[in-house]
Design a protein around this motif. Structure first.
Motif, mmCIF file in Angstrom:
data_model
loop_
_atom_site.group_PDB
_atom_site.id
_atom_site.type_symbol
_atom_site.label_atom_id
_atom_site.label_comp_id
_atom_site.label_asym_id
_atom_site.label_seq_id
_atom_site.Cartn_x
_atom_site.Cartn_y
_atom_site.Cartn_z
ATOM 1 N N VAL A 170 80.277 56.168 -45.866
ATOM 2 C CA VAL A 170 79.217 56.626 -46.779
ATOM 3 C C VAL A 170 79.446 56.062 -48.184
ATOM 4 C CG1 VAL A 170 78.748 58.736 -45.495
ATOM 5 C CG2 VAL A 170 80.499 58.745 -47.293
ATOM 6 N N TYR A 171 80.655 55.583 -48.473
ATOM 7 C CA TYR A 171 80.960 55.039 -49.799
ATOM 8 C C TYR A 171 80.647 53.544 -49.903
ATOM 9 C CZ TYR A 171 83.719 59.343 -50.167
ATOM 10 O OH TYR A 171 84.128 60.654 -50.182
ATOM 11 N N HIS A 172 80.228 52.920 -48.802
ATOM 12 C CA HIS A 172 80.087 51.467 -48.771
ATOM 13 C C HIS A 172 79.166 50.904 -49.850
ATOM 14 C CE1 HIS A 172 78.515 47.535 -47.315
ATOM 15 N NE2 HIS A 172 79.810 47.329 -47.174
ATOM 16 N N PRO A 173 78.034 51.528 -50.175
ATOM 17 C CA PRO A 173 77.171 50.938 -51.208
ATOM 18 C C PRO A 173 77.894 50.719 -52.541
ATOM 19 C CG PRO A 173 75.974 52.610 -49.999
ATOM 20 C CD PRO A 173 77.405 52.717 -49.546
ATOM 21 N N ALA A 174 78.779 51.643 -52.895
ATOM 22 C CA ALA A 174 79.550 51.487 -54.137
ATOM 23 C C ALA A 174 80.748 50.568 -53.935
ATOM 24 C CB ALA A 174 80.016 52.847 -54.644
ATOM 25 N N LEU B 53 74.519 54.946 -56.233
ATOM 26 C CA LEU B 53 74.010 54.408 -54.974
ATOM 27 C C LEU B 53 74.371 55.288 -53.782
ATOM 28 C CD1 LEU B 53 74.999 50.663 -55.540
ATOM 29 C CD2 LEU B 53 72.717 51.683 -55.794
ATOM 30 N N LEU B 54 75.308 56.209 -53.987
ATOM 31 C CA LEU B 54 75.751 57.059 -52.877
ATOM 32 C C LEU B 54 74.749 58.184 -52.665
ATOM 33 C CD1 LEU B 54 79.572 57.295 -53.642
ATOM 34 C CD2 LEU B 54 78.308 55.537 -52.393
ATOM 35 N N GLN B 55 74.473 58.462 -51.393
ATOM 36 C CA GLN B 55 73.485 59.472 -51.045
ATOM 37 C C GLN B 55 74.154 60.639 -50.329
ATOM 38 O OE1 GLN B 55 70.296 59.259 -51.994
ATOM 39 N NE2 GLN B 55 70.806 57.309 -53.004
ATOM 40 N N PRO B 56 73.693 61.867 -50.606
ATOM 41 C CA PRO B 56 74.235 63.019 -49.869
ATOM 42 C C PRO B 56 73.975 62.865 -48.376
ATOM 43 C CG PRO B 56 72.889 63.735 -51.729
ATOM 44 C CD PRO B 56 72.667 62.258 -51.589
ATOM 45 N N THR B 57 74.912 63.350 -47.598
ATOM 46 C CA THR B 57 74.754 63.299 -46.139
ATOM 47 C C THR B 57 73.850 64.438 -45.706
ATOM 48 O OG1 THR B 57 76.944 62.365 -45.919
ATOM 49 C CG2 THR B 57 75.956 63.302 -43.940
ATOM 50 N N ALA B 58 72.789 64.118 -45.011
ATOM 51 C CA ALA B 58 71.855 65.149 -44.539
ATOM 52 C C ALA B 58 72.524 66.011 -43.479
ATOM 53 C CB ALA B 58 70.605 64.498 -43.977
ATOM 54 N N THR B 59 72.220 67.280 -43.485
ATOM 55 C CA THR B 59 72.750 68.195 -42.479
ATOM 56 C C THR B 59 71.604 68.755 -41.649
ATOM 57 O OG1 THR B 59 72.639 70.035 -44.050
ATOM 58 C CG2 THR B 59 74.718 68.831 -43.916
ATOM 59 N N LYS B 60 71.891 68.968 -40.394
ATOM 60 C CA LYS B 60 70.866 69.515 -39.508
ATOM 61 C C LYS B 60 70.916 71.039 -39.512
ATOM 62 C CE LYS B 60 70.838 65.639 -36.248
ATOM 63 N NZ LYS B 60 71.041 65.231 -34.831
#
Length: 297
Positions: free
Chosen positions: A213-217, A288-295
């Motif tokens: 999830v950190y890849h964009p940065a 650029l980091l986005q919160p992880t969506a939760t179901k």
């Protein structure tokens, strides 16, 4: 303390970078100085030693892996056996790694602390009795501005330098009554292989960073590193600061080796935390980091 040309100075991490530059500067400025040079890479170490001998220094080469306690202790003993004393200890060996705290394996964390902190303590402890017996000495620990302020994706490296700063401050007070000075050198960016090693080390330690999830940065780290390198000091310039710390009659607790370094550190430590966080968010691309969506069930 005798004048520098009569001293015995031990330098770790002496095969390249700041350590090699310091060894050659001391040999240039203080003909007859006795140097102990330690590092893992024997061929490079021998090359630095030859250059120092050509300048009139008496040099002892001790190949040493700083992660091996027995080798570090043997380095201290060989120094004392050969020269009978040690006046200056420059704990320069160290490395960095970059990456999110979440992703760096515990084994890599231990390795970072082993080299940057534990080896320094081991060598210092081994040499302090001799310094005390001879009536004084000087201990120089290579820290970083990262020992004063934290940066994104440098948390483990920050931890090692924060620890080194704490140990050094305590040690400075403890050994001052014996005539032993302790100083920290705090470079900013330096034109060495630091960033290359940091990225290589992290890539080896972190599995599949491109899937993180950190890849964009993380993808921007090379660009960030280049921005810092544009302001970097040469190793010779940092060596001059260490030379000053070794020679000052009344050494300072800290020597900042960076353009406007003292002002920068003051600002970063006194401005509101939210402002500083916002600055690094922009520099490191954390936006650029986005919160992880939760179901939801």
């Amino acid at each position: 303390m005798p004048p520098l040309h009569q001293q015995v100075v031990l330098i770790t991490g002496a095969s390249s970078g700041i350590g090699a530059a310091l060894a050659q500067l001391l040999a240039d400025r203080h003909r007859g100085i006795r140097l102990v040079l330690a590092a893992r890479t024997v061929a490079k170490l021998d090359s630095v030693a030859a250059a120092c001998r050509d300048r009139g220094a008496d040099v002892l080469v001790v190949p040493t892996d700083m992660t091996e306690t027995a080798q570090v202790q043997a380095l201290a003993q060989q120094t004392l056996d050969h020269f009978g004393r040690v006046d200056g200890l420059v704990n320069n060996a160290g490395y960095g790694q970059m990456g999110p705290v979440e992703l760096i394996p515990v084994a890599a964390v231990r390795q970072q602390l082993e080299v940057n902190v534990v080896s320094v303590l081991t060598l210092t402890q081994a040499l302090l009795p001799a310094m005390r017996h001879q009536g004084g000495g000087r201990i120089i620990n290579l820290s970083s501005v990262a020992g004063q302020v934290a940066f994104p994706f440098s948390g483990v490296y920050n931890a090692s330098k924060f620890a080194l700063e704490g140990v050094s401050d305590a040690l400075r007070m403890e050994v001052a009554p014996f005539g032993i000075g302790v100083s920290l050198i705090e470079p900013g960016p330096v034109k060495t292989e630091f960033f290359t090693v940091a990225r290589t080390t992290s890539e080896a330690a972190i599995a599949n960073p491109q899937d993180s999830v950190y890849h964009p940065a993380l993808a921007q780290l090379d660009q960030v590193a280049q921005q810092f390198l544009d302001q970097a000091w040469s190793v010779d310039r940092v060596a001059e600061v260490i030379h000053q710390a070794l020679g000052d009659r009344h050494p300072k607790p800290r020597y900042v080796a960076a353009d406007y370094g003292s002002l920068l550190l003051f600002c970063l430590k006194t401005l509101p935390t939210a402002w500083v966080d916002g600055l690094w968010k922009k520099v490191y691309g954390l936006g650029l980091l986005q919160p992880t969506a939760t179901k939801k069930d």
